[in-house]
Design a protein around this motif. Structure first.
Motif, PDB file in Angstrom:
ATOM      1  N   ARG A 496     -16.227  -9.835   0.551  1.00  0.00           N
ATOM      2  CA  ARG A 496     -16.951 -11.112   0.571  1.00  0.00           C
ATOM      3  C   ARG A 496     -16.289 -12.173   1.446  1.00  0.00           C
ATOM      4  O   ARG A 496     -16.950 -13.121   1.874  1.00  0.00           O
ATOM      5  N   HIS A 497     -14.971 -12.033   1.630  1.00  0.00           N
ATOM      6  CA  HIS A 497     -14.256 -13.026   2.439  1.00  0.00           C
ATOM      7  C   HIS A 497     -12.945 -12.394   2.922  1.00  0.00           C
ATOM      8  O   HIS A 497     -12.250 -11.741   2.141  1.00  0.00           O
ATOM      9  N   PRO A 498     -12.604 -12.589   4.189  1.00  0.00           N
ATOM     10  CA  PRO A 498     -11.361 -11.971   4.709  1.00  0.00           C
ATOM     11  C   PRO A 498     -10.101 -12.398   3.962  1.00  0.00           C
ATOM     12  O   PRO A 498      -9.138 -11.641   3.875  1.00  0.00           O
ATOM     13  N   ALA A 499     -10.116 -13.602   3.386  1.00  0.00           N
ATOM     14  CA  ALA A 499      -8.917 -14.086   2.674  1.00  0.00           C
ATOM     15  C   ALA A 499      -8.560 -13.174   1.509  1.00  0.00           C
ATOM     16  O   ALA A 499      -7.377 -12.988   1.196  1.00  0.00           O
ATOM     17  N   VAL A 500      -9.578 -12.595   0.857  1.00  0.00           N
ATOM     18  CA  VAL A 500      -9.326 -11.759  -0.319  1.00  0.00           C
ATOM     19  C   VAL A 500      -8.544 -10.502   0.063  1.00  0.00           C
ATOM     20  O   VAL A 500      -7.551 -10.153  -0.583  1.00  0.00           O
ATOM     21  N   GLN A 501      -8.972  -9.818   1.110  1.00  0.00           N
ATOM     22  CA  GLN A 501      -8.270  -8.605   1.542  1.00  0.00           C
ATOM     23  C   GLN A 501      -6.858  -8.932   2.013  1.00  0.00           C
ATOM     24  O   GLN A 501      -5.921  -8.189   1.746  1.00  0.00           O
ATOM     25  N   TYR A 502      -6.717 -10.066   2.675  1.00  0.00           N
ATOM     26  CA  TYR A 502      -5.383 -10.480   3.111  1.00  0.00           C
ATOM     27  C   TYR A 502      -4.465 -10.694   1.898  1.00  0.00           C
ATOM     28  O   TYR A 502      -3.281 -10.332   1.930  1.00  0.00           O
ATOM     29  N   VAL A 503      -5.014 -11.284   0.830  1.00  0.00           N
ATOM     30  CA  VAL A 503      -4.211 -11.510  -0.391  1.00  0.00           C
ATOM     31  C   VAL A 503      -3.793 -10.170  -1.002  1.00  0.00           C
ATOM     32  O   VAL A 503      -2.639  -9.999  -1.428  1.00  0.00           O
ATOM     33  N   LEU A 504      -4.724  -9.210  -1.032  1.00  0.00           N
ATOM     34  CA  LEU A 504      -4.392  -7.879  -1.557  1.00  0.00           C
ATOM     35  C   LEU A 504      -3.296  -7.225  -0.713  1.00  0.00           C
ATOM     36  O   LEU A 504      -2.369  -6.616  -1.242  1.00  0.00           O
ATOM     37  N   ASP A 505      -3.400  -7.375   0.609  1.00  0.00           N
ATOM     38  CA  ASP A 505      -2.368  -6.819   1.512  1.00  0.00           C
ATOM     39  C   ASP A 505      -1.026  -7.501   1.273  1.00  0.00           C
ATOM     40  O   ASP A 505       0.023  -6.846   1.232  1.00  0.00           O
ATOM     41  N   TYR A 506      -1.076  -8.822   1.116  1.00  0.00           N
ATOM     42  CA  TYR A 506       0.140  -9.605   0.878  1.00  0.00           C
ATOM     43  C   TYR A 506       0.849  -9.137  -0.390  1.00  0.00           C
ATOM     44  O   TYR A 506       2.059  -8.928  -0.407  1.00  0.00           O
ATOM     45  N   ARG A 507       0.067  -8.968  -1.461  1.00  0.00           N
ATOM     46  CA  ARG A 507       0.649  -8.520  -2.728  1.00  0.00           C
ATOM     47  C   ARG A 507       1.251  -7.132  -2.609  1.00  0.00           C
ATOM     48  O   ARG A 507       2.335  -6.867  -3.132  1.00  0.00           O
ATOM     49  N   GLN A 508       0.534  -6.248  -1.948  1.00  0.00           N
ATOM     50  CA  GLN A 508       1.009  -4.868  -1.807  1.00  0.00           C
ATOM     51  C   GLN A 508       2.326  -4.818  -1.038  1.00  0.00           C
ATOM     52  O   GLN A 508       3.282  -4.148  -1.447  1.00  0.00           O
ATOM     53  N   LEU A 509       2.382  -5.564   0.064  1.00  0.00           N
ATOM     54  CA  LEU A 509       3.602  -5.582   0.882  1.00  0.00           C
ATOM     55  C   LEU A 509       4.760  -6.237   0.127  1.00  0.00           C
ATOM     56  O   LEU A 509       5.893  -5.748   0.170  1.00  0.00           O
ATOM     57  N   SER A 510       4.474  -7.329  -0.570  1.00  0.00           N
ATOM     58  CA  SER A 510       5.529  -8.047  -1.319  1.00  0.00           C
ATOM     59  C   SER A 510       6.089  -7.185  -2.433  1.00  0.00           C
ATOM     60  O   SER A 510       7.306  -7.134  -2.656  1.00  0.00           O
ATOM     61  N   LYS A 511       5.189  -6.504  -3.151  1.00  0.00           N
ATOM     62  CA  LYS A 511       5.635  -5.649  -4.257  1.00  0.00           C
ATOM     63  C   LYS A 511       6.462  -4.477  -3.741  1.00  0.00           C
ATOM     64  O   LYS A 511       7.492  -4.117  -4.320  1.00  0.00           O
ATOM     65  N   LEU A 512       6.015  -3.892  -2.650  1.00  0.00           N
ATOM     66  CA  LEU A 512       6.739  -2.770  -2.051  1.00  0.00           C
ATOM     67  C   LEU A 512       8.152  -3.202  -1.658  1.00  0.00           C
ATOM     68  O   LEU A 512       9.133  -2.510  -1.929  1.00  0.00           O
ATOM     69  N   LYS A 513       8.232  -4.376  -1.063  1.00  0.00           N
ATOM     70  CA  LYS A 513       9.532  -4.881  -0.600  1.00  0.00           C
ATOM     71  C   LYS A 513      10.462  -5.190  -1.773  1.00  0.00           C
ATOM     72  O   LYS A 513      11.620  -4.757  -1.784  1.00  0.00           O
ATOM     73  N   SER A 514       9.943  -5.917  -2.765  1.00  0.00           N
ATOM     74  CA  SER A 514      10.818  -6.353  -3.867  1.00  0.00           C
ATOM     75  C   SER A 514      11.143  -5.225  -4.837  1.00  0.00           C
ATOM     76  O   SER A 514      12.268  -5.119  -5.331  1.00  0.00           O
ATOM     77  N   THR A 515      10.159  -4.356  -5.127  1.00  0.00           N
ATOM     78  CA  THR A 515      10.355  -3.329  -6.155  1.00  0.00           C
ATOM     79  C   THR A 515      11.153  -2.135  -5.651  1.00  0.00           C
ATOM     80  O   THR A 515      11.937  -1.551  -6.406  1.00  0.00           O
ATOM     81  N   TYR A 516      10.972  -1.770  -4.410  1.00  0.00           N
ATOM     82  CA  TYR A 516      11.621  -0.553  -3.911  1.00  0.00           C
ATOM     83  C   TYR A 516      12.546  -0.796  -2.715  1.00  0.00           C
ATOM     84  O   TYR A 516      13.737  -0.516  -2.771  1.00  0.00           O
ATOM     85  N   VAL A 517      12.012  -1.357  -1.636  1.00  0.00           N
ATOM     86  CA  VAL A 517      12.765  -1.430  -0.380  1.00  0.00           C
ATOM     87  C   VAL A 517      14.047  -2.235  -0.533  1.00  0.00           C
ATOM     88  O   VAL A 517      15.113  -1.825  -0.067  1.00  0.00           O
ATOM     89  N   ASP A 518      13.961  -3.387  -1.202  1.00  0.00           N
ATOM     90  CA  ASP A 518      15.161  -4.225  -1.378  1.00  0.00           C
ATOM     91  C   ASP A 518      16.002  -3.815  -2.581  1.00  0.00           C
ATOM     92  O   ASP A 518      17.172  -4.164  -2.672  1.00  0.00           O
ATOM     93  N   THR A 519      15.399  -3.093  -3.506  1.00  0.00           N
ATOM     94  CA  THR A 519      16.080  -2.759  -4.763  1.00  0.00           C
ATOM     95  C   THR A 519      16.839  -1.437  -4.699  1.00  0.00           C
ATOM     96  O   THR A 519      17.935  -1.313  -5.255  1.00  0.00           O
ATOM     97  N   LEU A 520      16.273  -0.448  -4.052  1.00  0.00           N
ATOM     98  CA  LEU A 520      16.870   0.896  -4.055  1.00  0.00           C
ATOM     99  C   LEU A 520      18.322   0.937  -3.554  1.00  0.00           C
ATOM    100  O   LEU A 520      19.156   1.605  -4.178  1.00  0.00           O
ATOM    101  N   PRO A 521      18.669   0.244  -2.451  1.00  0.00           N
ATOM    102  CA  PRO A 521      20.079   0.315  -2.006  1.00  0.00           C
ATOM    103  C   PRO A 521      21.061  -0.154  -3.080  1.00  0.00           C
ATOM    104  O   PRO A 521      22.170   0.373  -3.182  1.00  0.00           O
ATOM    105  N   GLY A 522      20.659  -1.123  -3.883  1.00  0.00           N
ATOM    106  CA  GLY A 522      21.539  -1.626  -4.942  1.00  0.00           C
ATOM    107  C   GLY A 522      21.661  -0.681  -6.123  1.00  0.00           C
ATOM    108  O   GLY A 522      22.474  -0.910  -7.020  1.00  0.00           O
ATOM    109  N   MET A 523      20.853   0.377  -6.138  1.00  0.00           N
ATOM    110  CA  MET A 523      20.884   1.326  -7.254  1.00  0.00           C
ATOM    111  C   MET A 523      21.750   2.550  -6.941  1.00  0.00           C
ATOM    112  O   MET A 523      21.830   3.467  -7.745  1.00  0.00           O
TER     113      MET A 523
END
Length: 805
Positions: A496-523
């Motif tokens: 319905r609006h490009p902003a919505v898909q961008y928000v979904l992309d933003y969340r996906q990338l942010s979660k990937l970065k915080s949950t795995y990419v930045d966290t795994l080396p510390g584990m």
């Protein structure tokens, strides 16, 4: 305050200081005892003295200045208790302090002026409203007998067994505790509280005769070992410095061979000294003729593995036993002791204070306390075994327990202690890349929305999407009055609006970065330089394994960015490779085998793509006429059927009209009638028996299957269809893991099983063993449990997990 007007005296049972403002000649604070002290009763003199004020309502002024973090009252930053009391003593109120701010000195004057509005607001927040329209009905406060029927229903739903005993003087239905056997479980000690005075209270260590011995010399340890050898089985528990077994150091070992008796063996901090003492028990632990019992025994076995001890022989895990008996309940030892033994073990807080952190060492606990605490753990676990063993037999679960769940434990111990290598540099580079992409998507959101806002704030996001952009005039709000902006909601509005898909992309990338990419080396474990996930056997009611630290099950693999995370999981070195072995469409093959559907069995037997076959039949077209869209729809139905998908659910997933979705499902059942028959039979079996079961007899209890509530009943019906399929897939891979582990050890291969995720196993394999291990793994996975359709296992190798998969 209303009661006071009618001549009542009221005691407010609370430790909260803000209640001091309500105290009067007839209203008192009754502050409960804490930390071994005595309770306090605070009247007007006590409150005035406590806050150093002249009137009780000045408590509001004190809190307006000082703040109260417990109630999110900010106060004035930098003004503490002492300053607040002095200011109120000098000026009487917050308003008067602000009016006289120029008379104050230095930074204090500046703070009062700067935060004047916040101080006024804080006072308002601290003020307890006393004129709310709450009717005072003294009759409603009179003590009357409880409604036992209603209480019984609530206690049963919430599994409040101890309360049911105390309040109703009866056992809840479905509990295993039996009054007649309970009375003989414990011998009464001389100092035991008479049962008449506490007829339904849980027993504790002070009520029960016990013999817990500190075993701190070589001679005493030798005697313990001799008794265990004579007994041929023992229960043990480890006390450690860490909740993660791969980081933990041994503090002590407790052992029990009969109820109410146990030994505690303290272990010194030095690894060499600890290794020397624990090695005295090595033969015992590794003797295959001696049975071992534990509560979450995998943890203890993993700890001992770091001390070169491999626990072998018949295992009995009370946690896993209860998990099979009651898969949807909790399985911690305290709950099991309450339910089966009518006993409350010593709380951990009694040893190490109210807040337990991983850094608090059990070595700080006095030896007398830890001896009692640790010995009780082993003793209670030993007693639980005696209770749970007959329950397994009664529920026909002994074979599943002894032939699958217990043999799986050493496999998981091996995987956890082995760990997996990761490439931290690759993750660091990927993190930088994601950071750039997140910044770009952020700009795109602002541009599409026409304004800048906090994307991570659901409140602000909702206001932008639904108030400003008006994307959905029917947008739903949560209980808090904010717009719902969860992934499920936004996914339906993405077109319905490009902003919505961008928000979904933003969340996906942010979660990937915080949950795995930045966290795994510390584990990465400093002991090994590898990551050691922990596999949970008693979490998923279906029988599936779950994992944490890190949670491997949730690593996204459907997106290109998600796949990059798997790229960071690498082989041991350049002489090794990762070997992945994955069951193909296993749940569909299981439902074909269970339902005995001729069409599905034929397709799987001939190696024809099952989704193309389904589309061909549902849309009534030849196989070569099936379009990619038809196949996509059929695939969604195939997998949706396993979860009892509805026409509404399918229409949502495929973004098609509900009528079209209903037609697809209807055609599906016409073409695969035995699938529908299987589903109906599963639901009917559950209605008659209260449970469904897997191919190996794993049970899933569905207590709401006959509920009058259609929503609740529908959920149970979907579980009746799905649980046997998912549970059988769990049975299958567990049996395969056990067989592969045994064969790798038998052939003395260097290959190690290191990961299990969903239907996939990953191995760290020397290059010169690949040609030998690949067919071995494939064969053992395919033939773990006989099925009516061929089981297909897809394998691959690579220097990282992504390549191998």
């Amino acid at each position: 305050k209303e009661a006071e007007k009618k001549g009542f005296t009221t005691y407010m049972m609370t430790p909260d200081k803000d209640f001091g403002q309500l105290v009067s000649e007839h209203i008192f604070m009754y502050k409960p005892a804490s930390f071994g002290g005595s309770p306090e009763v605070l009247g007007i003199p006590e409150v005035l003295k406590k806050f150093e004020i002249k009137k009780v309502d000045q408590v509001r002024d004190i809190l307006g200045l000082w703040g109260d973090t417990a109630d999110n009252i900010p106060g004035i930053p930098g003004v503490g208790e002492k300053t607040a009391k002095q200011l109120v003593a000098d000026y009487g109120s917050v308003e008067n302090i602000i009016a006289n701010a120029d008379k104050l000195k230095g930074k204090l004057a500046e703070k009062v002026k700067t935060y004047a509005d916040q101080a006024i607001l804080s006072k308002q927040l601290a003020t307890i409203i006393t004129d709310a329209p709450v009717a005072f009905d003294e009759k409603a406060l009179e003590l009357v007998p409880p409604d036992k029927e209603k209480l019984r229903a609530v206690f049963a739903e919430l599994e409040f067994r101890a309360l049911a005993k105390r309040v109703l003087n009866e056992e809840l239905p479905g509990t295993s505790a039996d009054e007649n056997t309970q009375s003989t479980l414990f011998e009464k000690s001389e100092t035991e509280v008479p049962q008449e005075s506490l007829p339904h209270a849980l027993k504790t260590i002070s009520d029960v005769k016990h013999n817990y011995l500190l075993t701190d010399t070589a001679e005493k340890r030798k005697e313990v070992i001799a008794q265990i050898r004579k007994n041929k089985s023992f229960c043990f528990d480890t006390e450690t410095t860490h909740i993660d077994a791969n980081y933990a150091e041994l503090v002590g070992l407790s052992i029990s061979i009969r109820p109410h008796e146990a030994w505690y063996i303290p272990i010194p901090p030095s690894y060499d000294d600890a290794h020397k003492i624990i090695s005295e028990f090595k033969e015992l632990f590794e003797d295959e003729s001696i049975g071992k019992t534990g509560q979450n025994i995998k943890y203890d076995m993993t700890v001992l593995k770091w001390y070169d001890i491999s626990v072998t022989g018949p295992l009995f895990d009370t946690m896993i036993a209860h998990y099979l008996i009651e898969p949807d309940m909790r399985h911690n030892m305290n709950l099991l002791a309450e339910v089966y033994l009518n006993y409350e073990p010593i709380p951990i807080e009694n040893l190490i204070g109210e807040k337990r952190s991983e850094q608090i060492s059990m070595r700080e606990v006095p030896i007398e306390k830890i001896t009692e605490y640790a010995s009780e753990d082993a003793d209670v676990t030993q007693q639980l075994k005696l209770k749970l063993e007959p329950e397994l037999k009664k529920n026909d679960l002994t074979k599943l327990f002894s032939e699958v769940e217990m043999p799986l434990i050493p496999v998981l111990v091996g995987m956890e202690t082995e760990g997996v290598a990761i490439d931290p540099e690759a993750l660091n580079e990927f993190s930088k890349q994601l950071e750039k992409e997140i910044a770009e998507v952020e700009k795109a959101i602002y541009k599409a929305a026409g304004t800048e806002f906090n994307i991570a704030s659901p409140k602000q996001l909702g206001e932008v999407l639904f108030d400003q952009l008006k994307i959905d005039p029917k947008a739903k709000k949560t209980k808090t009055g904010q717009y719902a902006t969860g992934e499920e909601v936004l996914s339906k509005l993405a077109d319905r609006h490009p902003a919505v898909q961008y928000v979904l992309d933003y969340r996906q990338l942010s979660k990937l970065k915080s949950t795995y990419v930045d966290t795994l080396p510390g584990m990465i474990n400093p002991r090994t330089g590898r990551i050691h996930t922990s596999y949970q056997q008693a979490v998923a009611a279906t029988g599936r394994l779950s994992s944490n630290n890190p949670n491997l099950q949730n690593i996204p693999i459907r997106t290109e960015r998600g796949k990059e995370v798997r790229k960071a999981f690498i082989s041991r070195n350049d002489k090794y490779t990762l070997l992945s072995a994955d069951y193909s469409q296993i749940e569909l093959r299981i439902i074909a085998s269970f339902s005995n559907d001729a069409s599905m069995i034929e397709a799987f037997s001939k190696g024809i793509d099952i989704h193309t076959t389904t589309a061909s039949k549902v849309y009534n077209v030849a196989l070569d006429k099936v379009t990619s869209e038809m196949r996509r729809n059929a695939k969604m139905v195939n997998f949706g059927i396993i979860y009892g998908i509805s026409a509404f659910g399918l229409s949502q997933r495929l973004n098609i009209p509900r009528k079209e979705a209903a037609s697809i499902i209807e055609n599906y059942f016409l073409q695969f009638p035995t699938i529908k028959q299987y589903m109906d039979q599963s639901i009917e079996f559950a209605r008659q028996n209260g449970y469904v079961e897997t191919i190996l007899g794993r049970k899933r209890y569905l207590r709401d299957i006959n509920s009058a509530n259609a929503v609740v009943r529908g959920f149970a019906e979907r579980n009746a269809i799905n649980a046997p399929i998912q549970g059988s897939a769990a049975d299958l891979i567990k049996v395969a893991m056990i067989n592969i582990h045994r064969e790798l050890e038998k052939q003395q291969l260097k290959t190690k099983m290191i990961l299990q995720v969903h239907d996939e196993l990953v191995f760290d394999t020397p290059l010169d063993e690949v040609d030998r291990v690949k067919p071995l793994v494939t064969e053992l996975m395919q033939n773990a449990i006989p099925m009516k359709v061929p089981i297909v296992v897809e394998t691959g190798t690579g220097k990282n997990w992504l390549e191998a998969h």
